[in-house]
Design a protein around this motif. Structure first.
Motif, PDB file in Angstrom:
ATOM      1  N   PHE A 129       0.708  -1.103   0.055  1.00  0.00           N
ATOM      2  CA  PHE A 129      -0.074   0.036  -0.019  1.00  0.00           C
ATOM      3  C   PHE A 129       1.123   1.261   0.016  1.00  0.00           C
ATOM      4  N   ARG A 130       2.121   1.359   0.925  1.00  0.00           N
ATOM      5  CA  ARG A 130       2.802   2.362   0.837  1.00  0.00           C
ATOM      6  C   ARG A 130       3.519   2.630  -0.416  1.00  0.00           C
ATOM      7  N   GLN A 131       3.850   1.457  -1.099  1.00  0.00           N
ATOM      8  CA  GLN A 131       4.310   1.705  -2.612  1.00  0.00           C
ATOM      9  C   GLN A 131       3.342   1.991  -3.469  1.00  0.00           C
ATOM     10  N   ALA A 132       2.051   1.845  -3.485  1.00  0.00           N
ATOM     11  CA  ALA A 132       1.249   2.259  -4.284  1.00  0.00           C
ATOM     12  C   ALA A 132       0.973   3.821  -4.064  1.00  0.00           C
ATOM     13  N   VAL A 133       0.903   4.374  -2.825  1.00  0.00           N
ATOM     14  CA  VAL A 133       0.954   5.546  -2.699  1.00  0.00           C
ATOM     15  C   VAL A 133       2.148   6.311  -3.212  1.00  0.00           C
ATOM     16  N   GLU A 134       3.321   5.919  -3.209  1.00  0.00           N
ATOM     17  CA  GLU A 134       4.500   6.416  -3.640  1.00  0.00           C
ATOM     18  C   GLU A 134       4.307   6.712  -4.934  1.00  0.00           C
ATOM     19  N   ALA A 135       3.951   5.510  -5.923  1.00  0.00           N
ATOM     20  CA  ALA A 135       3.581   5.712  -7.251  1.00  0.00           C
ATOM     21  C   ALA A 135       2.425   6.656  -7.650  1.00  0.00           C
ATOM     22  N   LEU A 136       1.840   6.913  -6.727  1.00  0.00           N
ATOM     23  CA  LEU A 136       0.848   8.071  -6.876  1.00  0.00           C
ATOM     24  C   LEU A 136       1.614   9.654  -6.903  1.00  0.00           C
ATOM     25  N   ARG A 137       2.362   9.651  -6.117  1.00  0.00           N
ATOM     26  CA  ARG A 137       3.116  10.742  -5.956  1.00  0.00           C
ATOM     27  C   ARG A 137       4.270  10.975  -6.889  1.00  0.00           C
ATOM     28  N   ALA A 138       4.701   9.969  -7.397  1.00  0.00           N
ATOM     29  CA  ALA A 138       5.906   9.886  -8.560  1.00  0.00           C
ATOM     30  C   ALA A 138       5.094  10.293 -10.113  1.00  0.00           C
ATOM     31  N   ALA A 139       3.554  10.266 -10.388  1.00  0.00           N
ATOM     32  CA  ALA A 139       3.235  10.494 -11.319  1.00  0.00           C
ATOM     33  C   ALA A 139       3.352  11.691 -12.020  1.00  0.00           C
ATOM     34  N   ARG A 140       3.475  11.804 -13.220  1.00  0.00           N
ATOM     35  CA  ARG A 140       3.719  13.173 -13.992  1.00  0.00           C
ATOM     36  C   ARG A 140       2.245  13.427 -14.811  1.00  0.00           C
ATOM     37  N   LEU A 141       1.603  14.534 -14.229  1.00  0.00           N
ATOM     38  CA  LEU A 141       0.543  15.003 -14.676  1.00  0.00           C
ATOM     39  C   LEU A 141       0.540  16.185 -15.759  1.00  0.00           C
TER      40      LEU A 141
END
Length: 218
Positions: A19-31
């Motif tokens: 779950f923590r990795q999933a949230v970190e992936a959200l943070r790293a996304a370029r929008l």
């Protein structure tokens, strides 16, 4: 809302590593720059672990005295149950709400629900997102104004509620960031923006509709 999303990850030290990795992936996304995104209160009863964010597609003011305008807005919730859920067919689930105002003639199109659903599936598929068990609804509602509001033109709102299960990619990786990018593509599509620049990724399979009038001052 903040223009960047460096605050997506909250303090989830007690949450499972996936779950923590999933949230970190959200943070790293370029929008894309028109999308403003911020964390939001997460629901507490849908899953043992949840993370939510809200976003808006913003049209920037171009002249003094004008206000920025929201063309569309939405909410995305990441749910996680390490034990899995039969209805999810997995341990993660993404749940979304997307809203925008359309031209009345567009709202009267009998194919609007099917086209709107294709915006979601097309956005996921155009980004090469792996997912399963999609479900959702498309709702349209018309507003007519009377009395002191009679000068306002009729308005049609569209609302897409959907959920899907993110699937693992090659090597067992679960990239939630690309799901977020695809979801922002959906927001932009509902807002009537042109497709993202080619360097942001492919855009095939998404059915466009014309730019719409329905923007709201911030």
């Amino acid at each position: 809302m903040a223009a960047a999303h460096e605050h997506l990850a909250d303090s989830a030290d007690e949450a499972p590593i996936p779950f923590r990795q999933a949230v970190e992936a959200l943070r790293a996304a370029r929008l894309r720059p028109e999308v403003e995104i911020d964390p939001a209160p997460a629901p507490r009863r849908l899953a043992p672990y949840a993370y939510a964010l809200e976003a808006a597609v913003v049209e920037r003011a171009t002249a003094p005295g004008e206000e920025d305008r929201d063309l569309a807005d939405g909410r995305l919730v990441l749910l996680h149950n390490p034990a899995g859920e039969d209805t999810w067919q997995g341990t993660f689930r993404l749940v979304t709400l997307v809203r925008a105002e359309l031209e009345p003639e567009m709202g009267a199109d009998p194919l609007l629900p099917e086209v709107s659903w294709s915006w979601l599936t097309g956005a996921l598929e155009a980004r090469g997102v792996r997912y399963g068990a999609p479900s959702g609804t498309v709702t349209r509602a018309g507003s007519h104004y009377f009395g002191g509001l009679a000068a306002r033109e009729p308005a049609t709102q569209i609302e897409i509620r959907a959920s899907w299960t993110p699937a693992e990619g090659p090597g067992g990786a679960l990239d939630l960031g690309v799901h977020l990018v695809a979801w922002c593509d959906l927001l932009a599509q509902v807002a009537g923006l042109p497709p993202a620049a080619p360097e942001a990724g492919p855009r095939g399979g998404v059915v466009p509709l014309p730019q719409r009038r329905g923007a709201h001052p911030r």
